[in-house]
Design a protein around this motif. Structure first.
Motif, PDB file in Angstrom:
ATOM      1  N   THR A 192      39.697  71.941 -30.325  1.00 34.12           N
ATOM      2  CA  THR A 192      38.717  71.970 -31.402  1.00 34.12           C
ATOM      3  C   THR A 192      37.631  70.974 -31.038  1.00 34.12           C
ATOM      4  O   THR A 192      37.932  69.912 -30.506  1.00 34.12           O
ATOM      5  N   GLY A 226      36.514  76.155 -33.015  1.00 33.29           N
ATOM      6  CA  GLY A 226      37.851  76.134 -32.465  1.00 33.29           C
ATOM      7  C   GLY A 226      38.002  77.121 -31.335  1.00 33.29           C
ATOM      8  O   GLY A 226      37.396  78.190 -31.328  1.00 33.29           O
ATOM      9  N   ARG A 283      49.964  80.161 -38.981  1.00 29.22           N
ATOM     10  CA  ARG A 283      50.287  81.590 -38.978  1.00 29.22           C
ATOM     11  C   ARG A 283      51.782  81.841 -39.050  1.00 29.22           C
ATOM     12  O   ARG A 283      52.256  82.688 -39.794  1.00 29.22           O
ATOM     13  N   VAL A 303      45.828  68.638 -29.371  1.00 28.83           N
ATOM     14  CA  VAL A 303      47.179  68.081 -29.355  1.00 28.83           C
ATOM     15  C   VAL A 303      47.974  68.835 -28.295  1.00 28.83           C
ATOM     16  O   VAL A 303      47.924  70.063 -28.259  1.00 28.83           O
ATOM     17  N   GLY A 333      44.910  83.046 -35.445  1.00 28.92           N
ATOM     18  CA  GLY A 333      43.767  82.209 -35.761  1.00 28.92           C
ATOM     19  C   GLY A 333      43.840  81.511 -37.106  1.00 28.92           C
ATOM     20  O   GLY A 333      42.854  80.982 -37.584  1.00 28.92           O
ATOM     21  N   ARG A 347      35.405  77.026 -37.678  1.00 27.10           N
ATOM     22  CA  ARG A 347      36.520  76.625 -38.525  1.00 27.10           C
ATOM     23  C   ARG A 347      36.153  75.395 -39.324  1.00 27.10           C
ATOM     24  O   ARG A 347      35.097  74.799 -39.124  1.00 27.10           O
ATOM     25  N   ASN A 364      43.980  81.101 -29.559  1.00 21.56           N
ATOM     26  CA  ASN A 364      44.406  82.448 -29.187  1.00 21.56           C
ATOM     27  C   ASN A 364      43.493  83.521 -29.765  1.00 21.56           C
ATOM     28  O   ASN A 364      43.342  84.592 -29.196  1.00 21.56           O
ATOM     29  N   PHE A 367      43.344  75.778 -25.775  1.00 24.75           N
ATOM     30  CA  PHE A 367      43.104  75.668 -27.220  1.00 24.75           C
ATOM     31  C   PHE A 367      42.587  74.268 -27.450  1.00 24.75           C
ATOM     32  O   PHE A 367      43.091  73.297 -26.881  1.00 24.75           O
ATOM     33  N   LYS A 378      45.929  75.234 -37.462  1.00 23.23           N
ATOM     34  CA  LYS A 378      46.996  74.272 -37.232  1.00 23.23           C
ATOM     35  C   LYS A 378      46.953  73.158 -38.264  1.00 23.23           C
ATOM     36  O   LYS A 378      45.922  72.890 -38.863  1.00 23.23           O
TER      37      LYS A 378
HETATM   38  N1  LIG Z   1      46.689  72.238 -29.831  1.00 25.76           N
HETATM   39  C1  LIG Z   1      45.580  72.295 -30.576  1.00 25.76           C
HETATM   40  N2  LIG Z   1      44.795  71.202 -30.714  1.00 25.76           N
HETATM   41  C2  LIG Z   1      43.683  71.261 -31.478  1.00 25.76           C
HETATM   42  N3  LIG Z   1      43.283  72.354 -32.133  1.00 25.76           N
HETATM   43  C3  LIG Z   1      44.028  73.471 -32.018  1.00 25.76           C
HETATM   44  C4  LIG Z   1      45.196  73.500 -31.233  1.00 25.76           C
HETATM   45  N4  LIG Z   1      45.724  74.748 -31.298  1.00 25.76           N
HETATM   46  C5  LIG Z   1      44.907  75.462 -32.109  1.00 25.76           C
HETATM   47  N5  LIG Z   1      43.892  74.691 -32.547  1.00 25.76           N
HETATM   48  C6  LIG Z   1      42.846  75.095 -33.478  1.00 25.76           C
HETATM   49  O1  LIG Z   1      43.385  76.075 -34.342  1.00 25.76           O
HETATM   50  C7  LIG Z   1      42.597  77.248 -34.315  1.00 25.76           C
HETATM   51  C8  LIG Z   1      43.471  78.448 -34.463  1.00 25.76           C
HETATM   52  O2  LIG Z   1      44.436  78.505 -33.422  1.00 25.76           O
HETATM   53  P1  LIG Z   1      44.728  79.878 -32.682  1.00 25.76           P
HETATM   54  O3  LIG Z   1      45.523  79.583 -31.452  1.00 25.76           O
HETATM   55  O4  LIG Z   1      43.443  80.620 -32.491  1.00 25.76           O
HETATM   56  O5  LIG Z   1      45.563  80.750 -33.683  1.00 25.76           O
HETATM   57  P2  LIG Z   1      47.088  80.574 -33.983  1.00 25.76           P
HETATM   58  O6  LIG Z   1      47.288  79.122 -34.254  1.00 25.76           O
HETATM   59  O7  LIG Z   1      47.307  81.475 -35.155  1.00 25.76           O
HETATM   60  O8  LIG Z   1      47.805  81.035 -32.731  1.00 25.76           O
HETATM   61  C9  LIG Z   1      41.859  77.183 -32.992  1.00 25.76           C
HETATM   62  O9  LIG Z   1      40.616  77.819 -33.137  1.00 25.76           O
HETATM   63  C10 LIG Z   1      41.671  75.692 -32.785  1.00 25.76           C
HETATM   64  O10 LIG Z   1      40.516  75.240 -33.504  1.00 25.76           O
END
Ligand SMILES: Nc1ncnc2c1ncn2[C@@H]1O[C@H](COP(=O)(O)OP(=O)(O)O)[C@@H](O)[C@H]1O
Ligand SMILES: Nc1ncnc2c1ncn2[C@@H]1O[C@H](COP(=O)(O)OP(=O)(O)O)[C@@H](O)[C@H]1O
Ligand SMILES: Nc1ncnc2c1ncn2[C@@H]1O[C@H](COP(=O)(O)OP(=O)(O)O)[C@@H](O)[C@H]1O
Lengths: 115, 405, 405, 405, 115, 115
Positions: free
Chosen positions: A29, E35, A102, A63, E86, E57, E38, A27, E89
């Motif tokens: 960005t 992004g 979420r 992160v 999705g 995003r 998941n 994960f 964060k």
């Molecule tokens: N640890 C992280 N560091 C930076 N960006 C993150 C991180 N985790 C998630 N993201 C961002 O948040 C978005 C959504 O997270 P995602 O894992 O797809 O869904 P969820 O948070 O609902 O499980 C990702 O597309 C990414 O851009």
């Protein structure tokens, strides 16, 4: 929790992505940025040959829980290095907290999927 | 009788369709100028290109046409409203009018590119009125309206307007760009900085559109199809010169800058097309090739000359393409015209007439451009404020940005 | 004989080349509609513009043409497959067919703009079939197919289709946009919010392309070149009205909103072109100027009226440009026609016929549009889900985004 | 006499305007290829499209034309500089020359798309010279220059060039793409990854431009307007096939991939147009519909076949659209030609001639393409370095990026 | 002072903006990012159906005085949650200092308009 | 090490770049952002005159050794101030570590070229 920001060559992005994946980071960005640094490149526009220090780059930001940080950094280093001027930088800083929108989970558990 | 009317219909069809193609060049200019400038000024350059055509249409019809084609004297047609003068020929007057209208608008629209990214919209509007109503028609009268250049012993030969249309636009662009001064940040202590155009896709499409427009511009100037050999020949020479110009510029940039450049090669194609416009009827295909090659090389050095020596900031290269290559192409007729050209043993007569034409029309347009823009400068003002220029004309002059991605 | 066949060839050439230019208007509409909407819906608007032409081509040929040009009665042509009806004239039937096909497709494609960014693709496909197969041909028959409007004592005069083509499209667009309702976020408690189009470069190129297309649309409607004076005149009036419309709108926005706006001025050019289409053959150049100016002013207030008073969300202004200005231009013929116009002492006869035509065709298209879209609404559904609209139709309906920079 | 000269003028006008439309296809190809590839290679693809036309113009004139139309023998025209051979007909030789020039350039420009994003500029320049000077003219001579294919007992019928122009380009594109190998990252252990084109707006505009160009390409190949019924018919069949192709592909993608896709449907329109080009004069409107539908379905499976089975990376689908559908359409003439087609009781004679033509020209272009690109590979090299490819050809080959937003 | 970075769905942006406004935050900076996480989504290009984990995003970033942070976070959480994979964060980190360029004010007072 | 983020007017970018250069900062990364704050500006689209608080801005971000921070900040302040609403903000935060990818150098020395 650590925040890792890496400014890399766009051409190295694919490799870095895969390296991070192998390091357990799936994960992050990213967005495109312009960098100014030691590297400069020649270009031409119409009748002008010029040197530009504005280089297109990609910023990767994520992160991670502390114990994953070093692995992630090594992965980026390996995958993004060409050895030539302009490979970029990695910056590490501290994060106070993280929330998964979420689920509302806070802290480290927001950074991975418990199963 | 019957046949006469059919061939009149055919000539009309030819001229009208050519007019449509020449009209389309407006889109080409708009795209080239937009593509070669920055996004913060795109709305502004587009609206200028749209409006100079609208204004040209109306003011050329109002008085310009009369000034250009009215009998009048050697210097000036007649001051007659609403194009109420006959052009002489059998062609319906309105077919001739629309064809001449799109030509006038071509001369007008050349200027916006050289003055891009810093000119007040109001000033540009006023300029458009004056060029289509007066400046272009006057010199047009000299060469095409039965004026003195057409009555030289060896008449001045500018078949489709290398000088009458393109140089006039180019020279006025020169005065405009010079009076405006360069864009902010164009020069740092005398050294030119590149200010990158925002889209070579738009620029390239623009050049292709201009190229097809030229297939109306040059062959249409035969004002009829009764001589199929002639219009076919003009198609060949026109296309040849454009192609040769493109290749010549490509190679020139390759040798000179180390890499083959697109933005200059686009200018090169136009340089070739502008160059052959005066002699497209009278030079051979090989001659067109030569003119194209020379124009394609010339345009590179000309762009450098204005940018680096004279330090006149012309974002799209309009001065070099239309002014310089227009004059060059007109002179080449003196050498390369199959009948009358120096290299074909025609002596210097034609060449001298060409010189006279290029010089007189050059002086006229430079002078009137110089006066016009100075008047505008000290009345409505020609240049936007530093703040407006920094933030972009789109926002300050129009409140509308071109891109909202 | 010989000469007859040549002039037939010439007429055919004229009509075919005009058809090609009118075809090109499809590209113009696609660009204007794409430029005036957001990137998340660009694929969707492009594919709609591509498909309504493909569908129009096939269904107009299948049955539309018969309904429009079959002898039939005053209200309806003949139900004859595969365009197997003769149009009467000497012109090859297929030349007439292709010319009429691109006209039908023009009416069809007008609607997509007003319904942009929220219409289900499937519903749009079905709509395209119905308008090209039935709705357009029926009213087309009334005016151009020997129907009742053409047999009024003073026949209804719509030379190239201000009403027959543009208003029909515009009115159906009105019903569609009304039934759909505004885009999410267009209004916050009754106040309209601007939803910026993503590229005025595309929009402007689109308008230039439409403009050149009009040089096929109007002069081509002479269906031949045997009257060179006429087609030349139509070129002049068409161009004049477009130019006047652009300037009029520019000034209107300047006074009314404080700055000269491009997006509206683009509508203004189209307003002028649509306005003159009905009378391009019979009004003077000056008359065209007047019509253009009035249409250019009218379109601004019309856009405001639909957006602010009726709160009908029309992203590109299709209703005002094609519906309102089409009707307006058709009525103006009643006043400004050199022969029969009220201002030329022709009395009210023509004006009344124009009113009858505008009203009857208006009612027909509003009614059929209303019925069609309601049927679609309660069957396949006309509007995408909120989620799809928020995230963009490109992703949900096509799985393809237009830009990947 | 008089009338003869008028009809010659008319034929010339027809051919010249058709040539202008075909020229415009260059812009269409440039936009489609640019739109279907990535921004880091946009300058490169644009300059290739510009230059192959410039080079084609000059080298086809220099020697290609002689090879293609010189009397010579069944296999080869005459080696005569500067197009100094007569084409026989009454049409001015230069009208014929310019028309054939834009055709040659069409064949040449097809290839750049399939080889996009990885081909060395220098290699592409050399390729352009060879195809316009030799490869295209040789097979062109066979079919159109009085060569052996035109003297078969039942002559090979390729009215406007499904095989002579499109397949030749398509087959050479195939050899080029195969010898180059796929773009970096196109396949991960054998599975193709999508490499998204950067702008479907450019791509769609390109297809509309190609479509209007086809109205010159096919009807213009009548080389005159003396048969108004014929050129009208060709307009109808051409348009019908394009429309049918678009719809067929749309539905195919819809069923096969679950959603109606734009990028493939654009190929579908082109597939239909390429497919009908050989028989546009001799198939019925219904026949054109059938050919278009089949081509529209075929192109989808062909693209999949090259991408997934043969693993040949063709970013724009040029091989399938021009090579496969060109061959397919040429064969269909054997079935669907009103006179001589198998389905019209004409027996197998024509079909066999079509097979011979498709096969012989296919072998010729595949072989010469294979040899040419291998020579280039082991001399100047055909593919850029990994580093250049990763960072984009625009920067390394030209030092100029296309977009600077 | 805290820096709050939220990576949200573009489609939720309007609501988040309004929610922040109600929470007294009427200043922030945002930009579009891609992004990887998941969530994955199906797409088609030409003849290829594919799954992509690259999702468009929007990154919202702002600095607030500590006592406003929780309100801001809640606002974002409420407005940006759809409950589906999705949603994104929120990251919270510490800021040493902030300066308003126009006035040169430093520290907390640079973050609001005194009246 | 400090991270300095400045959100400035695009029109001030050139001056800021030069000012930073004079302050010994010749490396940074920037990207374009949209800002919402006190500034609002009038605009027109078609028939609608509207006020927008979405302003195009440029984000400049760089990491410096502590002793260079104040100079850098002053440079930005001077070069980017117009005195009108909307000049933007500067944010200062702490960085734990920095790595130069090309050489693997960590910490302060990754931020300058030793000679
Ligand atoms: N640890 C992280 N560091 C930076 N960006 C993150 C991180 N985790 C998630 N993201 C961002 O948040 C978005 C959504 O997270 P995602 O894992 O797809 O869904 P969820 O948070 O609902 O499980 C990702 O597309 C990414 O851009
Ligand atoms: N201190 C810094 N803060 C922010 N970005 C930096 C910094 N130093 C370098 N960068 C980014 O890293 C990129 C590469 O750095 P550069 O100095 O060109 O090469 P190298 O790091 O190999 O010496 C620059 O273009 C810039 O975007
Ligand atoms: N607290 C904040 N967090 C993040 N960005 C901010 C913050 N405050 C202001 N900004 C950014 O600074 C820009 C200018 O701020 P603004 O309030 O408009 O003017 P001023 O700072 O002069 O009062 C805003 O457009 C926004 O991008």
């Amino acid at each position: 929790m650590k925040k890792i920001e890496a400014i890399i060559r766009k051409s190295r992005f694919e490799d870095v992505k895969n390296a991070l994946h192998s390091a357990g980071i799936d994960f992050f960005t990213y967005w495109d940025v312009t960098g100014i640094g030691n590297e400069s490149s020649g270009a031409i526009y119409r009748a002008t040959i010029y040197e530009t220090r504005f280089i297109q780059r990609r910023m990767i930001s994520f992160v991670v829980r502390d114990h994953l940080a070093d692995g992630a950094i090594d992965a980026i280093l390996k995958a993004s290095r060409t050895g030539e001027l302009g490979d970029g930088k990695i910056f590490i800083s501290d994060m106070l907290d993280s929330i998964r929108i979420r689920t509302g989970e806070r802290g480290p558990e927001s950074l991975y999927i418990k199963d | 009788m019957e046949t006469a009317s059919i061939s009149l219909s055919l000539d009309t069809v030819w001229v009208l369709l050519a007019a449509a193609l020449v009209f389309f060049m407006q889109a080409g200019f708009a795209l080239v100028e937009a593509g070669f400038t920055r996004t913060k000024n795109t709305t502004n350059i587009l609206i200028k290109n749209l409006m100079d055509f609208c204004i040209g249409t109306i003011f050329f019809w109002l008085i310009g046409y009369g000034i250009m084609f009215g009998a009048g004297n050697g210097l000036f047609g007649t001051f007659e409203w609403f194009s109420k003068v006959s052009h002489g020929g059998a062609l319906p007057n309105e077919a001739f009018l629309i064809f001449q209208t799109v030509f006038a608008a071509t001369a007008a629209t050349i200027v916006s590119g050289a003055m891009a990214e810093r000119t007040k919209f109001k000033a540009y509007i006023l300029y458009s009125v004056v060029i289509s109503a007066v400046i272009y028609p006057v010199s047009g009268h000299w060469a095409w309206g039965g004026g003195w250049l057409s009555s030289l012993t060896t008449p001045f030969h500018d078949f489709a307007g290398s000088t009458v249309v393109h140089s006039v636009g180019g020279w006025i662009a020169l005065t405009g760009a010079a009076i405006l001064g360069p864009r902010l940040g164009k020069y740092t202590n005398g050294k030119p900085n590149p200010i990158l155009g925002h889209s070579l896709s738009l620029g390239t499409l623009g050049v292709f559109i201009l190229w097809i427009g030229w297939f109306g511009f040059n062959p249409g100037s035969a004002l009829g199809a009764s001589n199929p050999g002639l219009i076919s020949h003009i198609f060949v020479t026109t296309n040849m010169a454009g192609a040769a110009g493109g290749i010549a510029t490509l190679l020139t940039t390759w040798f000179r800058y180390g890499k083959p450049g697109l933005s200059m090669s686009l200018n090169g194609v136009l340089a070739g097309l502008v160059g052959v416009t005066a002699g497209c009827d009278t030079v051979t295909a090989g001659g067109a090739l030569v003119i194209g090659v020379l124009a394609g090389v010339l345009v590179v050095f000309s762009v450098e000359f204005f940018e680096k020596i004279l330090k006149i900031d012309d974002p799209v290269g309009a001065i070099s393409v239309h002014g310089i290559c227009g004059a060059f192409g007109t002179l080449m007729v003196g050498f390369m015209a199959k009948d009358g050209g120096l290299l074909y043993g025609g002596g210097a007569g034609l060449l001298i007439s060409q010189l006279i034409g290029v010089a007189s029309i050059g002086i006229w347009s430079l002078a009137s451009g110089f006066i016009l823009f100075n008047i505008l400068k000290y009345t409505v003002g020609v240049r936007v404020s530093e703040k407006e220029e920094e933030n972009g004309l789109d926002y300050y002059e129009h409140g509308e940005t071109a891109y909202n991605m």
